[in-house]
Design an enzyme around this catalytic site. Structure first.
Site, PDB file in Angstrom:
ATOM      1  N   CYS A  47       0.826  -1.220   0.000  1.00 58.72           N
ATOM      2  CA  CYS A  47       0.000   0.000   0.000  1.00 58.72           C
ATOM      3  C   CYS A  47       0.853   1.259   0.000  1.00 58.72           C
ATOM      4  O   CYS A  47       1.840   1.352   0.733  1.00 58.72           O
ATOM      5  CB  CYS A  47      -0.928  -0.009   1.221  1.00 58.72           C
ATOM      6  SG  CYS A  47      -2.028   1.416   1.306  1.00 58.72           S
ATOM      7  N   CYS A  53      -0.096   5.479   7.445  1.00 55.46           N
ATOM      8  CA  CYS A  53      -1.431   5.131   7.914  1.00 55.46           C
ATOM      9  C   CYS A  53      -1.351   4.209   9.125  1.00 55.46           C
ATOM     10  O   CYS A  53      -0.605   3.225   9.126  1.00 55.46           O
ATOM     11  CB  CYS A  53      -2.214   4.452   6.788  1.00 55.46           C
ATOM     12  SG  CYS A  53      -3.855   3.885   7.279  1.00 55.46           S
ATOM     13  N   CYS A  56      -2.225  -0.159   9.475  1.00 58.83           N
ATOM     14  CA  CYS A  56      -1.300  -1.295   9.373  1.00 58.83           C
ATOM     15  C   CYS A  56       0.050  -0.894   9.965  1.00 58.83           C
ATOM     16  O   CYS A  56       0.502   0.235   9.786  1.00 58.83           O
ATOM     17  CB  CYS A  56      -1.092  -1.714   7.919  1.00 58.83           C
ATOM     18  SG  CYS A  56      -2.568  -2.316   7.082  1.00 58.83           S
ATOM     19  N   CYS A 126      -6.620   0.717  -0.152  1.00 60.96           N
ATOM     20  CA  CYS A 126      -6.574  -0.022   1.108  1.00 60.96           C
ATOM     21  C   CYS A 126      -6.534  -1.510   0.794  1.00 60.96           C
ATOM     22  O   CYS A 126      -7.340  -2.005   0.005  1.00 60.96           O
ATOM     23  CB  CYS A 126      -7.777   0.298   1.994  1.00 60.96           C
ATOM     24  SG  CYS A 126      -7.676  -0.481   3.634  1.00 60.96           S
ATOM     25  N   GLN A 229     -17.047  -9.663  14.703  1.00 59.03           N
ATOM     26  CA  GLN A 229     -15.679 -10.083  14.423  1.00 59.03           C
ATOM     27  C   GLN A 229     -15.217  -9.449  13.115  1.00 59.03           C
ATOM     28  O   GLN A 229     -15.978  -9.315  12.165  1.00 59.03           O
ATOM     29  CB  GLN A 229     -15.589 -11.606  14.343  1.00 59.03           C
ATOM     30  CG  GLN A 229     -15.858 -12.317  15.661  1.00 59.03           C
ATOM     31  CD  GLN A 229     -14.821 -12.011  16.737  1.00 59.03           C
ATOM     32  OE1 GLN A 229     -13.687 -11.616  16.452  1.00 59.03           O
ATOM     33  NE2 GLN A 229     -15.212 -12.182  17.992  1.00 59.03           N
ATOM     34  N   ASP A 320     -15.664 -14.643  26.498  1.00 55.75           N
ATOM     35  CA  ASP A 320     -15.156 -13.770  25.426  1.00 55.75           C
ATOM     36  C   ASP A 320     -15.196 -12.325  25.897  1.00 55.75           C
ATOM     37  O   ASP A 320     -16.005 -11.518  25.432  1.00 55.75           O
ATOM     38  CB  ASP A 320     -16.002 -13.952  24.159  1.00 55.75           C
ATOM     39  CG  ASP A 320     -15.496 -13.104  22.995  1.00 55.75           C
ATOM     40  OD1 ASP A 320     -14.343 -12.649  23.043  1.00 55.75           O
ATOM     41  OD2 ASP A 320     -16.276 -12.890  22.041  1.00 55.75           O
ATOM     42  N   CYS A 346      -8.865 -10.950  22.852  1.00 54.88           N
ATOM     43  CA  CYS A 346      -8.237 -10.022  21.913  1.00 54.88           C
ATOM     44  C   CYS A 346      -7.045  -9.329  22.552  1.00 54.88           C
ATOM     45  O   CYS A 346      -6.554  -8.328  22.042  1.00 54.88           O
ATOM     46  CB  CYS A 346      -9.254  -8.996  21.413  1.00 54.88           C
ATOM     47  SG  CYS A 346      -9.990  -7.986  22.714  1.00 54.88           S
TER      48      CYS A 346
END
Length: 388
Positions: A47, A53, A56, A126, A229, A320, A346
């Site tokens: 990218c 950005c 990422c 993107c 998700q 979760d 997470c």
């Protein structure tokens, strides 16, 4: 000269001599002057916006080294708690599969913010967003230039069964012209729904048919900007792991159940506890309509976790929690008699902390499934099976 041997939690390459180097991959060579000589796992970032950005941080890693990074984050967190467990191969979501995102818009710019900054990187391409979401970026830029919201706006994009669900958080102008512009935009781009939140909660402006997402064949009403998700592939990997961990259980408690991602995928009778009222009401309505054996309870599991007596009624537990983990609920689980637990997380650090508490209470960590559904980011997810 020193070889990069791993990637640290925040994305820097770590060399054999202990030095850190941004945008270095395992196998790269770090010179004495701090320059990076690319190695076999260093790929050209796809990218143009990388690394400015903030969407990422790791586009310079190939799939092998990125999968290793995801697994290493989990292994390192567990090692800090003196816990060892088998790690399965990392389940990576492909590029361009992310089905929900929050973009920022101001003064004609639309995109993610820059790394460590509030500055908006104007998105022109993107490689992580689903094509259906990215296709709206340029039209949204034109729409907001026309509407001129007061200050910065947040754009919450979610790919639902009926198409893209858009929530605009910000102060849009009042009046017929603005309302017609929003309706026209929704019609022109076949949106599933468009809603506006100017500080008093989402107000739906366009929804030709009820918006839903489907879990295990059951459509569930989707509240605006509700948690989902990040990718369908990531969801599938987590669901498969949870089903395996809870296999054979006749009664299951799904704690922090959300919209029912796991509750609706599990066999047997399921209790679903959730503190977000909108999500729980959506799950309750969907389960009732589909005649699924799911009993729901609106319950703040931080302030009022299930007690050991309540937990002991179930054959298995699915947990979760959000990033902070489930310290209060885990304390009750450690003292309970329930024998099987599927833990979805997470945050490897809070997962490792909670797992240490469980192990002290007699639990055993059987295996961990690493999941990388936020492609090329430092965000790591997992599902784990515990028993005793």
């Amino acid at each position: 000269m020193s070889t990069i041997v791993r990637v640290a939690a925040r994305g820097d390459g770590v060399a054999e001599d202990g030095r850190h180097a941004p945008f270095a991959a395992p196998g790269d060579t770090l010179t004495e002057a701090g320059e990076i000589i690319p190695g076999p796992h260093h790929q050209p970032p796809p990218c143009r916006h990388f690394p400015q950005c903030g969407g990422c941080q790791l586009q310079h890693l190939d799939d092998e080294s990125y999968a290793a990074f995801v697994a290493d984050r989990i292994a390192t967190a567990l090692a800090a708690q003196s816990i060892d467990a088998p790690l399965r191969p990392t389940a990576l979501s492909p590029p361009r599969t992310r089905r929900r995102a929050t973009l920022h818009a101001e003064r004609g710019l639309v995109g993610f913010t820059a790394e460590g900054s509030h500055a908006i990187v104007d998105m022109r391409e993107c490689h992580v967003l689903h094509p259906a979401l990215f296709a709206l970026v340029a039209p949204l830029r034109a729409l907001l230039q026309r509407l001129r919201p007061k200050g910065r706006a947040e754009l919450h994009l979610t790919l639902a069964d009926q198409g893209v669900d858009l929530l605009i958080r910000g102060r849009l102008p009042d009046g017929l012209a603005a309302a017609e512009a929003l309706t026209g935009f929704a019609q022109a781009h076949a949106l599933a729904r468009i809603a506006v939140d100017d500080g008093y909660g989402p107000e739906t402006r366009w929804e030709p048919q009820p918006v839903a997402v489907t879990f295990a064949g059951t459509p569930v009403p989707l509240p605006p900007a509700a948690f989902l998700q990040a990718t369908a592939e990531g969801e599938a990997a987590l669901v498969a792991a949870v089903r395996e961990a809870a296999e054979g259980a006749a009664t299951i408690a799904d704690l922090f159940a959300g919209l029912g991602t796991f509750a609706l995928a599990l066999p047997g009778r399921v209790y679903a506890g959730e503190g977000a009222r909108d999500a729980l009401l959506a799950l309750k309505a969907a389960a009732a309509l589909a005649r699924r054996p799911v009993v729901t309870e609106h319950r703040d599991l931080f302030r009022r976790p299930l007690t050991t007596a309540e937990l002991d009624r179930f054959d298995a537990i699915v947990l979760d929690p959000p990033r902070a983990g489930a310290r209060e609920q885990v304390a009750q689980l450690a003292a309970s008699k329930v024998a099987r637990l599927a833990y979805v997380s997470c945050n490897p650090s809070s997962f490792a902390r909670d797992t240490a508490t469980l192990c002290e209470g007699g639990w055993r960590l059987d295996w961990v499934q690493p999941v990388g559904q936020f492609r090329w980011s430092t965000h790591v997810e997992l599902a784990a099976a515990l028993s005793r």
